[in-house]
Write a protein that holds these residues in place. Sequence first.
Motif, PDB file in Angstrom:
ATOM      1  N   LEU A 162       9.905  11.964   9.705  1.00 48.17           N
ATOM      2  CA  LEU A 162       9.278  11.764   8.399  1.00 48.17           C
ATOM      3  C   LEU A 162       8.581  10.412   8.354  1.00 48.17           C
ATOM      4  N   ASP A 163       7.451  10.396   7.658  1.00 48.44           N
ATOM      5  CA  ASP A 163       6.653   9.182   7.506  1.00 48.44           C
ATOM      6  C   ASP A 163       6.596   8.829   6.022  1.00 48.44           C
ATOM      7  N   TRP A 164       6.909   7.588   5.679  1.00 48.32           N
ATOM      8  CA  TRP A 164       6.885   7.155   4.275  1.00 48.32           C
ATOM      9  C   TRP A 164       5.463   6.775   3.877  1.00 48.32           C
ATOM     10  N   ARG A 165       4.911   7.448   2.878  1.00 51.47           N
ATOM     11  CA  ARG A 165       3.592   7.127   2.335  1.00 51.47           C
ATOM     12  C   ARG A 165       3.779   6.355   1.031  1.00 51.47           C
ATOM     13  N   ALA A 166       3.574   5.054   1.105  1.00 52.92           N
ATOM     14  CA  ALA A 166       3.823   4.196  -0.057  1.00 52.92           C
ATOM     15  C   ALA A 166       2.884   4.534  -1.214  1.00 52.92           C
ATOM     16  N   ALA A 167       1.644   4.882  -0.904  1.00 50.12           N
ATOM     17  CA  ALA A 167       0.657   5.134  -1.958  1.00 50.12           C
ATOM     18  C   ALA A 167       1.065   6.309  -2.842  1.00 50.12           C
ATOM     19  N   THR A 168       1.615   7.340  -2.226  1.00 41.67           N
ATOM     20  CA  THR A 168       2.002   8.541  -2.991  1.00 41.67           C
ATOM     21  C   THR A 168       3.512   8.644  -3.188  1.00 41.67           C
ATOM     22  N   ARG A 169       4.263   7.683  -2.636  1.00 41.63           N
ATOM     23  CA  ARG A 169       5.721   7.638  -2.756  1.00 41.63           C
ATOM     24  C   ARG A 169       6.343   8.986  -2.348  1.00 41.63           C
ATOM     25  N   GLU A 170       6.045   9.365  -1.102  1.00 45.65           N
ATOM     26  CA  GLU A 170       6.608  10.612  -0.598  1.00 45.65           C
ATOM     27  C   GLU A 170       6.877  10.504   0.901  1.00 45.65           C
TER      28      GLU A 170
END
Length: 328
Positions: free
Chosen positions: A170-178
Amino acid sequence: MKLLVFSHHHGLLPFAYRLKREGHNVEVVVWNNRYARAWEGRLDKLLQGKPTAEALSTQIDEALAGELVVVTDSLKGQEMFAGAKYLYGVPGQVPWPTPPTICLGGWFAAGELLGAHWLVPDWGLWPGGLGASVLGACTLLRTPRVMELPSQLADALEKQAYRGLVVVGLDWRAATRELVPTGFQAGWPFLFTHLFVSGLQNFGNLLAGEPPQTSTLAFEVALPVTQPPWPIPGAPGPQPIRLDGLSNEVARQCFFHDLALKGSEVWTAGLDGLVAVARGSGASFGSAQGRALGVAQALPVPQKQFRVDAGARVPSVLVGLEELGFLG
């Protein structure tokens, strides 16, 4: 229940011993003859030399008839026993573009991810992530809620009639918080398997089709305890040594790999330097981490290598999971 554990090297041998101790009828095959000495004195090997379909014709017939459960981490074993009714093998993977900082894991069966949990890997042989980019430690987290297995992956595994462990990066996408899936491993991946089996209460029955019965404790920590030349593949192994002072209490908290038993004496087999995987569990991360590191420290192995900072990122991961609503 009758099982065949077909290990490419020694990766599945500690689990073969676990199944044997549960009282199951376990036969063992090692594809690479260099590793045939692993677990000498406790696990008898079915064949001497490299396995062939001709030499295993009886076992292949039994597997096709559903009379033999096959557990393998070898592509050769997967090919040889293709079509077996109960085959737990290595169906494939989609490589991670970069090593993931968190993963989703669980046992896939009948289209569902059972016993789902989070995994926080520590990449790098040395503290701080230095050294060879291998798994130096990993922590399993059980939370009230986990994310769902991506439907595209679930459909693909279901079409293959796959049953077994799945680990999704899993990769954390800070912009979309997912958390966004980036790749997966299925089969018996190193260290992820140790953590899953560590908290498993019905290993043999799981292979017979039961759902997994896992520990109620929230945390499991596992880390390899090694000697040089680990993790260099194909390098000459270290000299076998006797593990003087190894206590039963410490041994019970290890999955041994590079191991041989000579009567009542415990030795390393001089294979590749992966002596054991130390483990610890607990209701809190601190207790699980402390137990695992205590076991690693107590193993009487010279030139010992292990991650003294195992699980260092877990507190920050817990904060992120809480913000996403998985802890409440």
